[in-house]
Enzyme design. Structure first.
Site, PDB file in Angstrom:
ATOM      1  N   GLU A  13       8.308  -6.714   4.644  1.00  0.00           N
ATOM      2  CA  GLU A  13       7.620  -7.552   3.667  1.00  0.00           C
ATOM      3  C   GLU A  13       8.398  -8.836   3.375  1.00  0.00           C
ATOM      4  OE1 GLU A  13       5.431  -4.331   0.798  1.00  0.00           O
ATOM      5  OE2 GLU A  13       7.575  -4.077   1.174  1.00  0.00           O
ATOM      6  N   ASP A 186      -4.333  -0.578   2.967  1.00  0.00           N
ATOM      7  CA  ASP A 186      -5.145   0.624   3.186  1.00  0.00           C
ATOM      8  C   ASP A 186      -6.022   0.853   1.957  1.00  0.00           C
ATOM      9  OD1 ASP A 186      -3.403   3.178   1.669  1.00  0.00           O
ATOM     10  OD2 ASP A 186      -2.409   1.267   2.031  1.00  0.00           O
TER      11      ASP A 186
END
Length: 221
Positions: A13, A186
């Site tokens: 990230e 997700d």
């Protein structure tokens, strides 16, 4: 805001930020790497904490105590919690709460009206301006945080993660402004670790893109 902390959970990230941090130096402290430099003329200290509430809290406190940041922006991925929120959409977390702890302990001491941590109003306002320039869906709402998926999940939560409320709690106690930018990896349509792995880097990059837009607004203050 002269110095801003950029906090991520993982190196994946944080990786996109290395392309925009100028004059970058690396400092090792408490088994963490802290990357100092500038983004668009704004001094930054970037780090990844590792996943989970405790890791996020520790790293946020180091950013505040050792590096004396004026604000913390959390950047990374999250799971979508509402039907309308699609994979790769972005959630600006204007509030956060825990879902796997006894939340009543947080309204005991230090005193809080309710166990919800609210992002800085000025950063929220700048994020809304950034959202106007993004050609994709940006949502503003609550993130729910826990090390494990434990019911009940907050009914208003737009996304679920393992760090936001912990970072927010640390900033709240230190009176340091904060906000979190989470992009969806997700949801109930694309669920499980396989979906997360497939979408991880793109979702992380979407968060990075939004934070870069946000930095432009901070610079123009």
């Amino acid at each position: 805001m002269n110095k801003i902390g950029i906090l991520c959970a993982t190196i994946k990230e944080l990786n996109p930020y290395f392309s925009v941090i100028q004059n970058m130096k690396v400092d090792e402290y408490a088994m963490h790497s802290f990357y100092t430099g500038e983004i668009g003329g704004i001094e930054v200290v970037a780090a990844y904490s590792g996943c989970g509430k405790i890791n996020a809290s520790i790293t946020a406190q180091i950013l505040i105590d050792k590096y004396q940041v004026d604000a913390i922006i959390f950047s990374g991925i999250a799971g979508g919690m509402k039907q309308e929120i699609e994979v790769f959409d972005t959630v600006v977390c204007i509030a956060s709460a825990f879902h796997d702890t006894d939340n009543e302990i947080y309204t005991d001491f230090p005193v809080m009206d309710k166990p919800v941590f609210y992002a800085d109003e000025r950063l929220i306002s700048l994020a809304r301006k950034a959202a106007e320039k993004m050609e994709r869906k940006i949502y503003f709402g609550l993130a729910t945080t826990g090390d494990k998926f434990v019911e009940p999940i907050h009914p208003d939560a737009l996304c679920i993660d393992m760090e936001t409320a912990a970072m927010a709690h640390t900033c709240y106690l230190n009176r340091v402004p904060f906000i979190a930018i989470r992009s969806i990896s997700d949801n109930n349509k694309e669920a499980g670790q396989e979906a997360i792995n497939k979408n991880y880097e793109t979702a992380a990059y979407r968060s990075f893109q939004f934070v870069c837009e946000l930095f432009g607004n901070i610079r123009d203050l």
